[in-house]
Design an enzyme around this catalytic site. Structure first.
Site, PDB file in Angstrom:
ATOM      1  N   GLY A 185       0.841  -1.195   0.000  1.00 51.62           N
ATOM      2  CA  GLY A 185       0.000   0.000   0.000  1.00 51.62           C
ATOM      3  C   GLY A 185       0.876   1.244   0.000  1.00 51.62           C
ATOM      4  O   GLY A 185       0.499   2.290   0.537  1.00 51.62           O
ATOM      5  N   THR A 213      -4.496  -2.053   8.326  1.00 50.08           N
ATOM      6  CA  THR A 213      -5.705  -2.029   7.525  1.00 50.08           C
ATOM      7  C   THR A 213      -6.900  -2.489   8.362  1.00 50.08           C
ATOM      8  O   THR A 213      -6.769  -3.397   9.185  1.00 50.08           O
ATOM      9  CB  THR A 213      -5.554  -2.969   6.317  1.00 50.08           C
ATOM     10  N   THR A 214      -8.063  -1.872   8.130  1.00 42.69           N
ATOM     11  CA  THR A 214      -9.272  -2.282   8.857  1.00 42.69           C
ATOM     12  C   THR A 214      -9.949  -3.445   8.131  1.00 42.69           C
ATOM     13  O   THR A 214      -9.530  -3.861   7.063  1.00 42.69           O
ATOM     14  CB  THR A 214     -10.269  -1.120   8.974  1.00 42.69           C
ATOM     15  N   PRO A 239      -5.675  -1.539  15.154  1.00 40.95           N
ATOM     16  CA  PRO A 239      -6.622  -0.560  14.614  1.00 40.95           C
ATOM     17  C   PRO A 239      -6.109   0.866  14.777  1.00 40.95           C
ATOM     18  O   PRO A 239      -6.617   1.785  14.165  1.00 40.95           O
ATOM     19  CB  PRO A 239      -7.888  -0.781  15.442  1.00 40.95           C
ATOM     20  N   PHE A 261      -2.331   3.063  15.424  1.00 42.07           N
ATOM     21  CA  PHE A 261      -0.889   3.037  15.630  1.00 42.07           C
ATOM     22  C   PHE A 261      -0.372   4.240  16.406  1.00 42.07           C
ATOM     23  O   PHE A 261       0.825   4.368  16.620  1.00 42.07           O
ATOM     24  CB  PHE A 261      -0.165   2.977  14.286  1.00 42.07           C
ATOM     25  N   HIS A 320     -12.884  16.265  16.433  1.00 40.25           N
ATOM     26  CA  HIS A 320     -12.309  16.008  15.107  1.00 40.25           C
ATOM     27  C   HIS A 320     -12.662  17.123  14.133  1.00 40.25           C
ATOM     28  O   HIS A 320     -13.567  17.927  14.392  1.00 40.25           O
ATOM     29  CB  HIS A 320     -12.833  14.676  14.546  1.00 40.25           C
ATOM     30  N   LYS A 344     -15.489  14.584   9.081  1.00 39.54           N
ATOM     31  CA  LYS A 344     -15.665  13.215   9.564  1.00 39.54           C
ATOM     32  C   LYS A 344     -17.145  12.850   9.515  1.00 39.54           C
ATOM     33  O   LYS A 344     -17.996  13.642   9.905  1.00 39.54           O
ATOM     34  CB  LYS A 344     -15.158  13.142  11.011  1.00 39.54           C
ATOM     35  N   GLY A 382     -14.471   5.863  16.170  1.00 39.67           N
ATOM     36  CA  GLY A 382     -14.212   4.473  16.546  1.00 39.67           C
ATOM     37  C   GLY A 382     -13.308   4.383  17.768  1.00 39.67           C
ATOM     38  O   GLY A 382     -13.507   3.533  18.638  1.00 39.67           O
ATOM     39  N   THR A 383     -12.321   5.255  17.846  1.00 40.63           N
ATOM     40  CA  THR A 383     -11.419   5.244  19.005  1.00 40.63           C
ATOM     41  C   THR A 383     -12.181   5.543  20.287  1.00 40.63           C
ATOM     42  O   THR A 383     -11.943   4.911  21.321  1.00 40.63           O
ATOM     43  CB  THR A 383     -10.292   6.284  18.804  1.00 40.63           C
TER      44      THR A 383
END
Lengths: 252, 252, 252, 252
Positions: free
Chosen positions: A11, A80-81, A107, A109, A136, A140, A146-147
């Protein structure tokens, strides 16, 4: 002299992948042996002497990439998710046949983010109240992040295990939405503001005091120390690890 | 030598009133001539030589108290709630007959809070995005706070006057309540946490930058500088003033 | 239809200049008619029909650039440093002969930063205590930042004019440097941290309360709204203006 | 039914002691059997059936109080200062003869503060940069605070053990004090502001991200959960423990 880790980035043309290429090239203890885009064959991994794979591709290809790596005895660090329970089970079965190979699926880093969630969860059982505010940029599409959902779940689990009662709340008159959303009993508030990147606060409160964990992500560069930490530790953690916190030396 | 202001405190046995008694006694330019509780007669105001009244009583008695003061030519500084449009109109009619008497009705005596709301509103028209986070102790029954609602209204009015479009928001997937409540188009989030008192953040965001106004009220003592500032300025502002910001020298 | 402003950017190859080129091109009410680098002749300004000049060059060339603009009746918005008292006096003399031409010299184009300093100074006279904390990336060579010094000077002047006594401080035992440095009687603290860009907090404190103004600069993009605001207002402000706050409608 | 802990408070007339009396009385699993002031005889401890002593007295009397408790087999939770190395050694010798008795000496009972220091130290080794900002009321005489010094020492030790290099800092031009003071290589900044109580921020920074631990102490009440946690755990920790973190279940 310590030998350099032979790393391939999958990627490599994506935004995260391009950052990873730069980070691996800049790391004295690593050597970039391959940088593959969508059109490139995985066979280049074997021919280039790759020992470590960083997968920053898309949900559609990550499973095949990791399978290839494991089958060739290469360790894999995956950002990657798309790794649901079924894919994880298949991967674990595959790894059972390769007892010396390690895979990290992370999920998130950002070291600071992972640390903030883990430490806030650990501390949360000592406080009456806990809430989360995440902030954010306004482009978005999902709220909460998600976090924030994962942080709330971690906190809820830690408090449940310690028999901490729900956070007190005397609200009887609420304008709809004022008190945020509910994730496993934890209130979460989502701010969207031009100029911001990705930020999160966990607020813990007890009589006369407050403890706040705030994480600010200003830049994608913030993910690279976590990717490098993953690469440096994956060989020492054979089998499957989910979540970067599994590699952090926090003593718990 | 400057003469001291002759001040009476009404509601002197309440929590706010007791603070006011202490604050007036400690002020070198003031003299406490009366401190009345629920059972005391207003006639003591006249007999004690009161020139300035601080009303910190209850909605049921504040109107009669202020009427008495105005009819006797005493200036009044009022922190009691319950002054709706009808009461205010009656008071203005009364004051028309007493052109030298001043009354200040202030829903909020915390200088920092009043300043934060006024200045944030003024600044808000220069930014794409604005949201409010207010944080209080968990025994509070309403969400959002009255101060947050008034702040949002001030901001909305200022932005409307300057033709600023709504804050951008791409949210398409929301867990109910995550994005807070809507007050005149401004998103407001209410945190409730043990240990907190009363706190508010106004967040303004534009490309690459954020401007934050945060006010923390740690203690009822925070209201007293505002009460004293009201007493020192009410005689110079004959007629009715609503809101402490009318006395602040901000140039607008 | 409103006519577009004909804008030239000087220093177009620098980092700030390149951002300005993009910002002007993206603004519906502006037209980029010239983008000059170090080697280009100023004569292109005249031939391109420039009416507005943005100077983002270097201290060595900014004076000649602005002189050329003023002599040709072009308005100028200047972000370059190096304008000392002597240069400013020369420029004012030049502008006296061009009563319709405007020049804005702005040491800081971040709207939020300019607003934070101006509003914090205005509010500071209502509080006993004031201190400044500024936070930057660790590659910065000077401490405190120029912005923090200017903010402290603004605050000191505002407090002096209102006869506010110095902030109280009972420190008798100090490890050298703990209490920060002194700028006109205001304590300033400089944090240097990897990951940060440019951030500043002005902290105001009174009995039982705190009012905080925080500005975060995440990205050079934060300067562009200020540059555009300068261009849109410079023609309406003939003569010399120093500081973007001269164009802000804050009522003071 | 679980038996209640029989607790005596020494220094019951002091500010902290009075809070402790209230906290013990309010705890369902404890019974206050004695509350002694300066003039009271320690013999009341024995006659009242005390099993747990809370010492919140003065440096002059704490050593004799704890000796009395240990000699009578009572567990002790001690918040008084003045326990230098020599006193601690004497106490350990005394405890050696009472293998079932526990003593906790805690310089800080605020759970949030203790947690913030411990967790920030643990996390600090994953970041390039670390600095501390502590903020207190302006009547404090020492700068930096004792808590900030201890936090910096903890962090410095944790980073040294992990071979983390010093925080980067390119400062070449500094107004004296701007960069704070140096505690074991960690920069510490002390803010003094009317209205504040006791607050501390540990700032950790890496490429593109920041992790902040902030603790706010609003009120002496914040120490009581720590005192109660000490009482509930001291019997299970025979011998001497210094620091409340020894009782926290953080896994390290």
């Amino acid at each position: 002299m310590t030998q350099q880790l032979a790393v391939a980035v999958l990627g490599a043309n994506g935004r995260m992948g391009a950052e990873a290429v730069k980070a691996v090239e800049a790391a004295a203890d690593m050597k970039l042996v391959a940088a593959l885009g969508r059109a490139d064959s995985l066979d280049q991994l074997a021919s280039s002497g790759t020992r470590y794979v960083v997968d920053l591709t898309v949900p559609e290809s990550t499973e095949a990439n990791v399978r290839f790596a494991v089958e060739h005895g290469m360790h894999a660090v995956v950002g990657t998710t798309g790794w649901d329970a079924s894919r994880l089970a298949t991967l674990e079965a595959l790894l059972a046949a390769k007892p010396e190979t390690g895979v990290l699926i992370a999920p998130n880093f950002a070291l600071g983010s992972v640390l903030a969630s883990a430490l806030a969860a650990k501390a949360s059982k000592y406080f009456e109240s806990v809430e989360i505010v995440e902030l954010h940029h306004p482009d978005k599409v999902d709220a909460p992040s998600g976090t924030a959902v994962r942080t709330a779940q971690l906190i809820a689990a830690e408090r449940a295990a310690a028999d901490v009662p729900p956070s007190p709340d005397a609200t009887t008159s609420e304008r709809a939405g004022a008190r945020g959303c509910d994730v496993d009993g934890i209130r979460v508030h989502s701010v969207r503001l031009r100029g911001l990147v990705a930020h999160q606060e966990v607020l813990l409160g007890g009589p006369g005091e407050q403890l706040t964990f705030r994480h600010d992500s200003f830049d994608r560069a913030s993910f690279m120390p976590g990717v490098l930490l993953g690469l440096r530790n994956v060989a020492a953690h054979p089998g499957l690890t989910v979540g970067l916190d599994g590699y952090l030396d926090l003593g718990f």
